[in-house]
Write a protein that holds these residues in place. Structure first.
Motif, PDB file in Angstrom:
ATOM      1  N   PHE A  96       0.534  -1.563   0.011  1.00 56.44           N
ATOM      2  CA  PHE A  96      -0.100  -0.150  -0.117  1.00 56.44           C
ATOM      3  C   PHE A  96       0.709   1.310  -0.064  1.00 56.44           C
ATOM      4  CE2 PHE A  96      -2.464   3.189   1.154  1.00 56.44           C
ATOM      5  CZ  PHE A  96      -3.738   2.690   0.672  1.00 56.44           C
ATOM      6  N   ARG A  97       0.439   2.090  -1.041  1.00 56.35           N
ATOM      7  CA  ARG A  97       1.338   3.263  -1.559  1.00 56.35           C
ATOM      8  C   ARG A  97       2.930   3.199  -1.041  1.00 56.35           C
ATOM      9  NH1 ARG A  97      -2.090   7.192   1.893  1.00 56.35           N
ATOM     10  NH2 ARG A  97      -3.705   7.119   0.404  1.00 56.35           N
ATOM     11  N   ARG A  98       3.428   2.077  -1.571  1.00 55.58           N
ATOM     12  CA  ARG A  98       4.391   2.081  -2.087  1.00 55.58           C
ATOM     13  C   ARG A  98       5.409   1.435  -4.162  1.00 55.58           C
ATOM     14  NH1 ARG A  98       7.560  -0.531   2.375  1.00 55.58           N
ATOM     15  NH2 ARG A  98       8.520  -1.749   0.132  1.00 55.58           N
ATOM     16  N   GLU A  99       4.216   2.672  -4.626  1.00 54.62           N
ATOM     17  CA  GLU A  99       4.519   1.615  -6.318  1.00 54.62           C
ATOM     18  C   GLU A  99       5.350   2.015  -6.741  1.00 54.62           C
ATOM     19  OE1 GLU A  99       2.340   3.611  -4.645  1.00 54.62           O
ATOM     20  OE2 GLU A  99       0.963   5.098  -5.645  1.00 54.62           O
ATOM     21  N   GLY A 100       6.354   1.655  -7.636  1.00 47.89           N
ATOM     22  CA  GLY A 100       7.691   2.281  -7.852  1.00 47.89           C
ATOM     23  C   GLY A 100       8.792   1.443  -6.913  1.00 47.89           C
ATOM     24  N   GLN A 101       8.580   0.810  -5.432  1.00 47.75           N
ATOM     25  CA  GLN A 101       9.092   0.251  -5.111  1.00 47.75           C
ATOM     26  C   GLN A 101       9.753  -1.178  -5.374  1.00 47.75           C
ATOM     27  OE1 GLN A 101       9.010   1.626  -0.259  1.00 47.75           O
ATOM     28  NE2 GLN A 101       7.559   3.802  -1.067  1.00 47.75           N
ATOM     29  N   PRO A 102      10.449  -1.729  -4.457  1.00 47.66           N
ATOM     30  CA  PRO A 102      10.638  -2.823  -5.336  1.00 47.66           C
ATOM     31  C   PRO A 102       9.939  -3.918  -4.244  1.00 47.66           C
ATOM     32  CG  PRO A 102      12.480  -2.310  -3.791  1.00 47.66           C
ATOM     33  CD  PRO A 102      11.668  -1.501  -4.023  1.00 47.66           C
ATOM     34  N   CYS A 103       8.993  -4.980  -5.051  1.00 43.68           N
ATOM     35  CA  CYS A 103       8.574  -6.027  -4.108  1.00 43.68           C
ATOM     36  C   CYS A 103       9.464  -7.088  -2.973  1.00 43.68           C
ATOM     37  CB  CYS A 103       8.160  -6.759  -4.778  1.00 43.68           C
ATOM     38  SG  CYS A 103       7.379  -8.801  -4.001  1.00 43.68           S
ATOM     39  N   GLU A 104       9.227  -6.807  -2.063  1.00 50.34           N
ATOM     40  CA  GLU A 104      10.196  -7.928  -0.586  1.00 50.34           C
ATOM     41  C   GLU A 104      10.349  -9.206  -0.733  1.00 50.34           C
ATOM     42  OE1 GLU A 104       9.106  -7.742   3.506  1.00 50.34           O
ATOM     43  OE2 GLU A 104       9.133  -5.128   3.092  1.00 50.34           O
ATOM     44  N   ARG A 105       9.272  -9.378  -1.782  1.00 46.77           N
ATOM     45  CA  ARG A 105       9.325 -11.322  -2.454  1.00 46.77           C
ATOM     46  C   ARG A 105      10.485 -10.895  -3.307  1.00 46.77           C
ATOM     47  NH1 ARG A 105       3.858 -12.729  -0.758  1.00 46.77           N
ATOM     48  NH2 ARG A 105       3.569 -11.462  -2.518  1.00 46.77           N
ATOM     49  N   CYS A 106       9.887 -10.332  -4.639  1.00 46.19           N
ATOM     50  CA  CYS A 106      10.835 -11.158  -5.670  1.00 46.19           C
ATOM     51  C   CYS A 106      11.555 -10.041  -6.207  1.00 46.19           C
ATOM     52  CB  CYS A 106       9.847 -11.316  -6.573  1.00 46.19           C
ATOM     53  SG  CYS A 106       8.703 -10.312  -7.349  1.00 46.19           S
ATOM     54  N   GLY A 107      10.928  -8.566  -5.864  1.00 52.17           N
ATOM     55  CA  GLY A 107      12.020  -7.491  -5.918  1.00 52.17           C
ATOM     56  C   GLY A 107      11.232  -6.757  -7.275  1.00 52.17           C
ATOM     57  N   SER A 108      10.343  -7.259  -7.589  1.00 55.19           N
ATOM     58  CA  SER A 108       9.699  -6.844  -9.007  1.00 55.19           C
ATOM     59  C   SER A 108       9.427  -5.201  -8.415  1.00 55.19           C
ATOM     60  CB  SER A 108       8.000  -7.504  -9.358  1.00 55.19           C
ATOM     61  OG  SER A 108       8.963  -9.080  -9.633  1.00 55.19           O
ATOM     62  N   GLU A 109       8.825  -4.491  -9.326  1.00 54.11           N
ATOM     63  CA  GLU A 109       8.205  -3.673  -9.161  1.00 54.11           C
ATOM     64  C   GLU A 109       6.734  -3.284  -8.414  1.00 54.11           C
ATOM     65  OE1 GLU A 109       7.802   0.893 -11.196  1.00 54.11           O
ATOM     66  OE2 GLU A 109       9.822   0.412 -11.396  1.00 54.11           O
ATOM     67  N   ILE A 110       6.554  -3.187  -7.292  1.00 55.84           N
ATOM     68  CA  ILE A 110       5.143  -2.681  -6.943  1.00 55.84           C
ATOM     69  C   ILE A 110       4.210  -1.933  -8.446  1.00 55.84           C
ATOM     70  CG2 ILE A 110       3.556  -1.650  -5.568  1.00 55.84           C
ATOM     71  CD1 ILE A 110       5.953  -3.420  -3.315  1.00 55.84           C
ATOM     72  N   HIS A 127      -2.726  -1.751  -4.341  1.00 56.91           N
ATOM     73  CA  HIS A 127      -1.513  -2.039  -4.997  1.00 56.91           C
ATOM     74  C   HIS A 127      -0.804  -3.457  -5.134  1.00 56.91           C
ATOM     75  CE1 HIS A 127      -2.336   1.941  -3.361  1.00 56.91           C
ATOM     76  NE2 HIS A 127      -1.914   2.349  -4.073  1.00 56.91           N
ATOM     77  N   ILE A 128      -0.328  -3.822  -6.250  1.00 54.39           N
ATOM     78  CA  ILE A 128       0.001  -4.862  -6.533  1.00 54.39           C
ATOM     79  C   ILE A 128       1.793  -5.611  -6.834  1.00 54.39           C
ATOM     80  CG2 ILE A 128      -2.632  -5.913  -6.375  1.00 54.39           C
ATOM     81  CD1 ILE A 128      -1.249  -6.361  -9.752  1.00 54.39           C
ATOM     82  N   CYS A 129       1.966  -6.464  -6.594  1.00 53.65           N
ATOM     83  CA  CYS A 129       3.296  -6.831  -7.486  1.00 53.65           C
ATOM     84  C   CYS A 129       2.958  -7.512  -8.428  1.00 53.65           C
ATOM     85  CB  CYS A 129       4.188  -7.938  -6.297  1.00 53.65           C
ATOM     86  SG  CYS A 129       5.923  -8.880  -6.874  1.00 53.65           S
ATOM     87  N   PRO A 130       3.010  -7.016 -10.007  1.00 54.28           N
ATOM     88  CA  PRO A 130       2.382  -7.919 -10.661  1.00 54.28           C
ATOM     89  C   PRO A 130       3.094  -9.039 -11.404  1.00 54.28           C
ATOM     90  CG  PRO A 130       4.273  -5.753 -11.363  1.00 54.28           C
ATOM     91  CD  PRO A 130       4.255  -5.849 -10.119  1.00 54.28           C
ATOM     92  N   LYS A 131       4.172  -9.591 -10.206  1.00 53.77           N
ATOM     93  CA  LYS A 131       4.580 -11.552 -10.357  1.00 53.77           C
ATOM     94  C   LYS A 131       4.493 -11.952  -9.647  1.00 53.77           C
ATOM     95  CE  LYS A 131       9.219 -13.448 -10.983  1.00 53.77           C
ATOM     96  NZ  LYS A 131      10.684 -13.094 -10.451  1.00 53.77           N
ATOM     97  N   CYS A 132       4.288 -11.434  -8.277  1.00 59.91           N
ATOM     98  CA  CYS A 132       4.224 -12.361  -7.073  1.00 59.91           C
ATOM     99  C   CYS A 132       2.371 -12.891  -7.243  1.00 59.91           C
ATOM    100  CB  CYS A 132       4.123 -11.926  -6.068  1.00 59.91           C
ATOM    101  SG  CYS A 132       5.813 -11.748  -4.965  1.00 59.91           S
ATOM    102  N   GLN A 133       1.672 -11.479  -7.432  1.00 60.67           N
ATOM    103  CA  GLN A 133       0.023 -11.404  -8.239  1.00 60.67           C
ATOM    104  C   GLN A 133      -0.665 -11.385  -9.170  1.00 60.67           C
ATOM    105  OE1 GLN A 133       0.376  -8.033  -4.908  1.00 60.67           O
ATOM    106  NE2 GLN A 133      -1.556  -8.737  -5.008  1.00 60.67           N
ATOM    107  N   ARG A 134      -0.126 -12.590  -9.873  1.00 58.47           N
ATOM    108  CA  ARG A 134      -0.400 -13.148 -11.387  1.00 58.47           C
ATOM    109  C   ARG A 134      -2.071 -13.551 -11.520  1.00 58.47           C
ATOM    110  NH1 ARG A 134       4.558 -15.740 -13.400  1.00 58.47           N
ATOM    111  NH2 ARG A 134       5.491 -13.330 -14.003  1.00 58.47           N
ATOM    112  N   LEU A 135      -2.540 -12.677 -11.851  1.00 60.53           N
ATOM    113  CA  LEU A 135      -3.893 -12.938 -12.672  1.00 60.53           C
ATOM    114  C   LEU A 135      -4.513 -14.670 -13.120  1.00 60.53           C
ATOM    115  CD1 LEU A 135      -7.008 -12.018 -12.277  1.00 60.53           C
ATOM    116  CD2 LEU A 135      -7.061 -10.658 -14.405  1.00 60.53           C
ATOM    117  N   LYS A 136      -5.154 -15.594 -13.166  1.00 62.18           N
ATOM    118  CA  LYS A 136      -5.392 -16.593 -13.503  1.00 62.18           C
ATOM    119  C   LYS A 136      -6.122 -16.758 -14.101  1.00 62.18           C
ATOM    120  CE  LYS A 136      -1.831 -18.759  -9.817  1.00 62.18           C
ATOM    121  NZ  LYS A 136      -2.079 -18.222  -8.554  1.00 62.18           N
ATOM    122  N   LYS A 137      -6.602 -17.064 -15.516  1.00 61.32           N
ATOM    123  CA  LYS A 137      -7.009 -17.275 -15.916  1.00 61.32           C
ATOM    124  C   LYS A 137      -8.405 -18.518 -15.560  1.00 61.32           C
ATOM    125  CE  LYS A 137      -7.628 -12.875 -17.413  1.00 61.32           C
ATOM    126  NZ  LYS A 137      -8.743 -11.747 -17.336  1.00 61.32           N
TER     127      LYS A 137
END
Ligand SMILES: [Zn+2]
Length: 295
Positions: free
Chosen positions: A260-274, A285-295
């Motif tokens: 929350f309010r951390r966009e642009g910062q690295p995800c603590e788990r995987c380093g991807s940008e929030i 606010h999401i980590c696009p790598k940790c929180q993939r949308l599964k269809k």
């Protein structure tokens, strides 16, 4: 808007200042902030003693010895400020009203109180945008008023088991999980901040269709909701909009926030940008790598 942990913090903080005080007088300038005030105030609020404070969802309940309870919802910009002889405590959204002299133009209701030694103090309900409200209800009817009846179960109550949680979620199995978490009729108290945090912790994309979540994913989500709420209550609520707790201390939950309010910062788990996206009409606010949308 204050969420469950913030209102819990307000309740805990104000309990020690309001308990056993007697209400001497009540002023209000905005009828919608206090819709049933006429008649009720004189009969059930004036001269009533405050017995205890409770919380249900995001609402604060003040039980009185008149057999009535004063319900308060802070909504977007509501604020409660207690002023004693040497004490001043603000809770809710702080703006200048929290530190300035009161009443001011945002003050909707002013409640004058006395302790057993005739020390006078005042509780101000300030609400710039006028969405908040106070209402007097017979204590035995509190659970039966529409607002309360519609509220889902409390996530931290022992009776709210993971089984109950899953049943509640699946009432809206075709909706996205974030929208479902924000729905107060499904489960009480979750707002934008904590929905984002819990979904990140559980590695769930906020638009995931609720009915497609596995049993294990829902169990994990439930554990994380309780964990995040408990951490936040212990640290005095979040600092969203400089929210301060009843002792004038800023809550510190956002220090622990992972997305929350951390966009642009690295995800603590995987380093991807929030990243920040829009889900259910809300900034999300999401980590696009940790929180993939599964269809
Ligand atoms: Zn990540």
């Amino acid at each position: 808007m204050p969420e469950l942990p913030e209102v819990e913090t307000v309740k805990n903080g104000l309990t020690k200042y309001l308990s056993n005080k007697t209400i001497l007088a009540v002023d209000y300038d905005w009828d919608k902030s206090f819709p049933n005030s006429k008649g009720y105030v004189d009969n059930y609020l004036i001269e009533a003693k405050i017995l205890k404070l409770r919380r249900r969802g995001k609402a604060l309940i003040i039980d009185l010895d008149s057999g009535y309870s004063l319900l308060i919802h802070l909504k977007m910009t509501g604020q409660l400020v207690y002023k004693g002889k040497d004490q001043k405590f603000g809770a809710g959204h702080p703006n200048d009203s929290l530190v300035g002299s009161l009443p001011d133009k945002s003050t909707r209701v002013t409640i004058k109180l006395s302790d057993d030694n005739q020390n006078i103090s005042t509780l101000f309900f300030n609400d710039q945008r006028k969405f908040g409200w106070m209402r007097l209800v017979p204590t035995i009817e509190v659970e039966n008023i529409n607002f309360m009846k519609k509220l889902g179960p409390e996530p931290l109550e022992p009776t709210t088991t993971s089984k109950v949680f899953k049943q509640r979620l699946l009432r809206r199995k075709n909706s996205g999980i974030k929208a479902v978490l924000l729905d107060q009729t499904v489960i009480a108290g979750i707002g934008n901040i904590y929905a984002d945090e819990c979904l990140w912790m559980s590695k769930i994309h906020p638009e995931t269709r609720t009915g497609s979540l596995s049993d294990a994913a829902m169990n994990k989500l439930f554990v994380h909701i309780k964990q995040v709420f408990t951490t936040s209550i212990n640290s005095g609520g979040s600092t969203d909009k400089n929210y301060v707790n009843a002792d004038g201390q800023k809550g510190s939950y956002l220090k622990f926030a992972k997305v929350f309010r951390r966009e642009g910062q690295p995800c603590e788990r995987c380093g991807s940008e929030i990243i920040k996206i829009k889900v259910a009409g809300r900034g999300t606010h999401i980590c696009p790598k940790c929180q993939r949308l599964k269809k």
